[in-house]
Write a protein that holds these residues in place. Structure first.
Motif, mmCIF file in Angstrom:
data_model
loop_
_atom_site.group_PDB
_atom_site.id
_atom_site.type_symbol
_atom_site.label_atom_id
_atom_site.label_comp_id
_atom_site.label_asym_id
_atom_site.label_seq_id
_atom_site.Cartn_x
_atom_site.Cartn_y
_atom_site.Cartn_z
ATOM 1 N N LEU A 191 0.857 -1.175 0.000
ATOM 2 C CA LEU A 191 0.000 0.000 0.000
ATOM 3 C C LEU A 191 0.901 1.236 0.000
ATOM 4 C CD1 LEU A 191 -2.644 1.536 0.172
ATOM 5 C CD2 LEU A 191 -2.620 1.203 2.657
ATOM 6 N N PRO A 192 1.203 1.803 -1.162
ATOM 7 C CA PRO A 192 2.009 3.020 -1.215
ATOM 8 C C PRO A 192 1.125 4.238 -0.980
ATOM 9 C CG PRO A 192 1.539 2.258 -3.434
ATOM 10 C CD PRO A 192 0.862 1.291 -2.500
ATOM 11 N N VAL A 193 1.601 5.167 -0.183
ATOM 12 C CA VAL A 193 0.864 6.403 0.070
ATOM 13 C C VAL A 193 1.799 7.593 -0.139
ATOM 14 C CG1 VAL A 193 -0.689 5.303 1.725
ATOM 15 C CG2 VAL A 193 1.374 6.442 2.553
ATOM 16 N N ARG A 194 1.184 8.738 -0.367
ATOM 17 C CA ARG A 194 1.959 9.964 -0.514
ATOM 18 C C ARG A 194 1.365 11.025 0.397
ATOM 19 N NH1 ARG A 194 3.830 12.576 -6.363
ATOM 20 N NH2 ARG A 194 5.792 13.455 -5.599
ATOM 21 N N ILE A 195 2.231 11.751 1.079
ATOM 22 C CA ILE A 195 1.800 12.775 2.029
ATOM 23 C C ILE A 195 1.940 14.149 1.382
ATOM 24 C CG2 ILE A 195 2.044 13.655 4.371
ATOM 25 C CD1 ILE A 195 1.402 10.619 4.109
ATOM 26 N N TYR A 196 0.869 14.925 1.477
ATOM 27 C CA TYR A 196 0.872 16.296 0.963
ATOM 28 C C TYR A 196 0.617 17.271 2.112
ATOM 29 C CZ TYR A 196 0.530 14.487 -3.813
ATOM 30 O OH TYR A 196 0.773 13.843 -5.007
ATOM 31 N N TYR A 197 1.388 18.335 2.130
ATOM 32 C CA TYR A 197 1.186 19.400 3.113
ATOM 33 C C TYR A 197 1.016 20.704 2.358
ATOM 34 C CZ TYR A 197 1.942 22.440 7.192
ATOM 35 O OH TYR A 197 1.800 23.390 8.188
ATOM 36 N N ARG A 198 -0.172 21.244 2.452
ATOM 37 C CA ARG A 198 -0.530 22.473 1.747
ATOM 38 C C ARG A 198 -0.236 22.361 0.252
ATOM 39 N NH1 ARG A 198 -2.058 26.278 5.328
ATOM 40 N NH2 ARG A 198 -1.684 25.720 7.522
ATOM 41 N N GLY A 199 -0.603 21.196 -0.296
ATOM 42 C CA GLY A 199 -0.514 20.964 -1.722
ATOM 43 C C GLY A 199 0.819 20.490 -2.250
ATOM 44 N N THR A 200 1.821 20.350 -1.367
ATOM 45 C CA THR A 200 3.166 19.966 -1.778
ATOM 46 C C THR A 200 3.564 18.656 -1.111
ATOM 47 O OG1 THR A 200 3.796 22.291 -2.019
ATOM 48 C CG2 THR A 200 5.586 20.698 -1.840
ATOM 49 N N PRO A 201 4.205 17.714 -1.861
ATOM 50 C CA PRO A 201 4.668 16.480 -1.222
ATOM 51 C C PRO A 201 5.557 16.780 -0.020
ATOM 52 C CG PRO A 201 4.811 16.284 -3.600
ATOM 53 C CD PRO A 201 4.464 17.725 -3.314
ATOM 54 N N LEU A 202 5.328 16.049 1.064
ATOM 55 C CA LEU A 202 6.000 16.318 2.335
ATOM 56 C C LEU A 202 7.019 15.224 2.649
ATOM 57 C CD1 LEU A 202 6.209 17.948 5.009
ATOM 58 C CD2 LEU A 202 4.342 16.523 5.886
ATOM 59 N N ALA A 203 8.268 15.597 2.786
ATOM 60 C CA ALA A 203 9.335 14.656 3.146
ATOM 61 C C ALA A 203 9.551 14.655 4.654
ATOM 62 C CB ALA A 203 10.629 15.042 2.444
ATOM 63 N N GLY A 204 9.963 13.504 5.175
ATOM 64 C CA GLY A 204 10.371 13.415 6.575
ATOM 65 C C GLY A 204 9.260 13.306 7.578
ATOM 66 N N ALA A 205 8.025 13.077 7.136
ATOM 67 C CA ALA A 205 6.905 12.928 8.073
ATOM 68 C C ALA A 205 6.811 11.484 8.546
ATOM 69 C CB ALA A 205 5.602 13.350 7.407
ATOM 70 N N LEU A 206 6.459 11.289 9.813
ATOM 71 C CA LEU A 206 6.298 9.950 10.375
ATOM 72 C C LEU A 206 4.855 9.500 10.171
ATOM 73 C CD1 LEU A 206 7.663 7.651 11.969
ATOM 74 C CD2 LEU A 206 6.850 8.758 14.070
ATOM 75 N N VAL A 207 4.680 8.462 9.364
ATOM 76 C CA VAL A 207 3.348 7.943 9.036
ATOM 77 C C VAL A 207 3.150 6.629 9.783
ATOM 78 C CG1 VAL A 207 1.750 7.415 7.169
ATOM 79 C CG2 VAL A 207 3.701 8.921 6.733
ATOM 80 N N LYS A 208 1.984 6.470 10.414
ATOM 81 C CA LYS A 208 1.713 5.282 11.215
ATOM 82 C C LYS A 208 0.507 4.534 10.662
ATOM 83 C CE LYS A 208 3.339 7.623 15.413
ATOM 84 N NZ LYS A 208 2.998 8.016 16.798
ATOM 85 N N LEU A 209 0.605 3.201 10.665
ATOM 86 C CA LEU A 209 -0.500 2.324 10.292
ATOM 87 C C LEU A 209 -1.044 1.684 11.556
ATOM 88 C CD1 LEU A 209 -2.240 0.763 8.192
ATOM 89 C CD2 LEU A 209 -0.401 -0.945 8.132
ATOM 90 N N ASN A 210 -2.352 1.813 11.777
ATOM 91 C CA ASN A 210 -3.000 1.270 12.966
ATOM 92 C C ASN A 210 -4.090 0.275 12.594
ATOM 93 O OD1 ASN A 210 -1.822 2.964 15.217
ATOM 94 N ND2 ASN A 210 -2.601 4.580 13.875
ATOM 95 N N ASP A 211 -4.135 -0.816 13.334
ATOM 96 C CA ASP A 211 -5.228 -1.781 13.250
ATOM 97 C C ASP A 211 -6.294 -1.308 14.236
ATOM 98 O OD1 ASP A 211 -6.978 -3.900 13.452
ATOM 99 O OD2 ASP A 211 -5.443 -5.416 13.775
ATOM 100 N N LEU A 212 -7.419 -0.832 13.734
ATOM 101 C CA LEU A 212 -8.420 -0.242 14.607
ATOM 102 C C LEU A 212 -9.118 -1.253 15.503
ATOM 103 C CD1 LEU A 212 -9.998 2.420 12.217
ATOM 104 C CD2 LEU A 212 -8.401 2.791 14.109
ATOM 105 N N ASP A 213 -8.923 -2.539 15.250
ATOM 106 C CA ASP A 213 -9.480 -3.560 16.138
ATOM 107 C C ASP A 213 -8.529 -3.898 17.292
ATOM 108 O OD1 ASP A 213 -11.823 -3.835 14.598
ATOM 109 O OD2 ASP A 213 -10.765 -5.155 13.194
ATOM 110 N N HIS A 214 -7.273 -3.523 17.154
ATOM 111 C CA HIS A 214 -6.242 -3.765 18.173
ATOM 112 C C HIS A 214 -5.272 -2.583 18.097
ATOM 113 C CE1 HIS A 214 -7.785 -7.895 18.314
ATOM 114 N NE2 HIS A 214 -7.708 -7.878 16.996
ATOM 115 N N ASP A 215 -5.710 -1.431 18.601
ATOM 116 C CA ASP A 215 -5.028 -0.181 18.273
ATOM 117 C C ASP A 215 -4.208 0.436 19.399
ATOM 118 O OD1 ASP A 215 -7.165 0.504 19.842
ATOM 119 O OD2 ASP A 215 -7.889 2.113 18.562
ATOM 120 N N ALA A 216 -3.766 -0.375 20.356
ATOM 121 C CA ALA A 216 -2.948 0.190 21.431
ATOM 122 C C ALA A 216 -1.598 0.687 20.904
ATOM 123 C CB ALA A 216 -2.727 -0.838 22.536
#
Length: 271
Positions: A191-216
Motif C-alpha cells: 500500500l504506497p501512500v503519498r503525504i501532501y502538506y498544503r498541496g506539496t509532497p512532504l518529506a520526513g513525516a512519520l506515518v503510522k498504520l493502525n489496526d483499529l481492532d487492536h489499536d494500542a
C-alpha cells in the motif's frame, strides 16, 4: 500551564500523544446503494479511545467525493454527539471518499518535558530543531491545531478495477493519499501512500498504520521520502487507519508556538 485541548492529556504523555489521533469511523465500510452509512468521530487509541468531543462549530468541511469527482455536502447528515455523529447514503455504486476538516482554533499547552517528548514520539523533527536552535527546549510548548480526516467507503460490490478517485488528493491541508486502492489490495500487498502538506509532497513525516481492532500500538511506522512517499504492507482484512502529523512555527505575534495539523485515512480492507 492550563491544558485546553483534552482532559485525557492530564493522564500522562502517552495519553497526550494518542489523544491527537483523530479519524472517521464508519460502522461499515461497504453498503448497498441508498443504504445509510453511520459514522462517528474517534480520538485516541487503546484504552484511551473515545468519541471525539469536538463541537460541530469547529467543523469547516464535511463532504464526500463521488466516483465521478462531484463533491457532496454532508453537513445535513451531521448530528454531533448523537447516537452517531453523522449518517450518509449514496445512490450510485462506486467508491466514495468522505472528508472532514476543522478550524485551528483549538489549543494545546504542555510543560516542556511533555511537549518535547510529544514532538519526538510524533517525529516532528523540524519543531525539535527550531526549539533547540532558539534555546527553548526547557520552555513550555503551545500549539494551535486542526484536524483533517478521510474515510473510504464503498457502495455496491468492490470491482476488480481500482477506484481512481481514491488515489487523487482531496485538497486537505495535510493529507494522506493512497497511490493504490486499499479496497483491492490483498493480504500482504503493498500500500504506497503519498503525504501532501498544503498541496506539496512532504518529506520526513512519520506515518503510522493502525489496526483499529487492536489499536494500542501502531502496526508499522514509516518516514516519507523526498517525494513524500511511504509504503506499507497491508496485513489483510480488517479496519485500518493511517495517520500523520506536521507542524510549522507561528508568527512571533502569536500566543502559541506552532500551528499543527493532524491527518488520518481510515478504511476497511474487505477483499
Amino acid at each position: 500551564m492550563p491544558l485546553r485541548f483534552a482532559p485525557l492529556c492530564l493522564l500522562g504523555l502517552a495519553v497526550a500523544a494518542d489523544a491527537h489521533d483523530f479519524w472517521l469511523q464508519a460502522a461499515r465500510w461497504q453498503a448497498a446503494p441508498g443504504e445509510p452509512i453511520r459514522m462517528t468521530l474517534q480520538v485516541g487509541h487503546g484504552p484511551y479511545r473515545q468519541r471525539s468531543p469536538i463541537p460541530a462549530r469547529r467543523i469547516v468541511r464535511f463532504a464526500a467525493i463521488a466516483p465521478n469527482g462531484r463533491q457532496i455536502d454532508l453537513r445535513r447528515g451531521m448530528h454531533i454527539g448523537g447516537a452517531d455523529d453523522a449518517t450518509a447514503a449514496f445512490g450510485a455504486p462506486g467508491t466514495y471518499v468522505v472528508v472532514l476538516e476543522t478550524d485551528n482554533r483549538a489549543e494545546s499547552h504542555l510543560p516542556a518535558i511533555r511537549f518535547n517528548d510529544y514532538l519526538k514520539v510524533e517525529g516532528l523533527t523540524p519543531a525539535i530543531a527550531l526549539r533547540t536552535s532558539a534555546g527553548r527546549m526547557d520552555a513550555d510548548g503551545a500549539e494551535n491545531y486542526s484536524r483533517h480526516a478521510k474515510a473510504i467507503v464503498r457502495v455496491g460490490p468492490v470491482g476488480a478495477k481500482p477506484a481512481s478517485r481514491v488515489t487523487k488528493p482531496a485538497g486537505l491541508a495535510l493529507e494522506i493519499v493512497p497511490e493504490a486502492d486499499p479496497l483491492t489490495i490483498g493480504r500482504g500487498g503493498a500500500l504506497p501512500v503519498r503525504i501532501y502538506y498544503r498541496g506539496t509532497p512532504l518529506a520526513g513525516a512519520l506515518v503510522k498504520l493502525n489496526d483499529l481492532d487492536h489499536d494500542a500500538e501502531p502496526v508499522a511506522m514509516r518516514r516519507s521520502d523526498a517525494q513524500g512517499r511511504a509504503v506499507f504492507r497491508l496485513p489483510g482484512k480488517g479496519n485500518w487507519q493511517l495517520n500523520v502529523i506536521w507542524t510549522r512555527p507561528q508568527p512571533k505575534t502569536s500566543l502559541t508556538d506552532f500551528d499543527t495539523s493532524f491527518s488520518s485515512l481510515s478504511f476497511g480492507a474487505i477483499e
